[in-house]
Scaffold this motif. Structure first.
Motif: not given
Length: 151
Positions: A91-103
């Motif tokens: 597993f890797t840390d979420p990339p910077g653009w992962s906030e789209a999933f949180e939104v």
């Protein structure tokens, strides 16, 4: 880390159905994340990995594998596709653009959270059936427990 009912994908007979993550919502979140990253969405990150949903997001030469829990609105990122019947990916840390999933209502798990030993996780919300599956399959980490292909 507290794991919620449905984390393993199993339930006791007679117990209420587990919630289902809408595959269309996951795909939509992947497309939004890819748009923000200037990338594209590829096919499943692990053909035949029935324990969870998966996709790839390509950004230039880099390919990110996104795993989505089938019952909890959680996503994780891996360095390689899941091979059916094979080990859980790194597993890797979420990339910077992962906030789209949180939104869009998904929780993004970090590599540290996924690497947490199961023995250190709060399993109090899990059913007897889930505890039985954990004893049987013996996952070492929270990531292995959440993103499993147990039958």
């Amino acid at each position: 880390m507290r794991l919620e009912r449905g984390a393993t994908g199993f339930r006791d007979r007679g117990e209420a159905e587990l919630p289902r993550t809408d595959p269309a919502a996951f795909r939509g979140a992947c497309w939004e994340a890819a748009r923000r990253a200037g990338g594209t969405v590829g096919g499943p990150g692990g053909a035949g990995a029935a324990g969870f949903l998966s996709a790839t997001i390509r950004c230039g030469a880099r390919e990110h594998v996104v795993l989505c829990h089938p019952h909890l609105r959680l996503v994780a990122f891996a360095d390689a596709p899941v091979v059916p019947g094979g080990p859980v990916p790194v597993f890797t840390d979420p990339p910077g653009w992962s906030e789209a999933f949180e939104v869009l209502g998904f929780g993004c798990l970090t590599a540290d959270e996924l690497g947490t030993p199961v023995s250190e996780a709060d399993l109090g919300a899990l059913s007897r059936a889930e505890h039985a599956q954990i004893r049987h399959w013996r996952p070492d980490t929270v990531g292995e427990l959440l993103f499993n292909s147990w039958d």
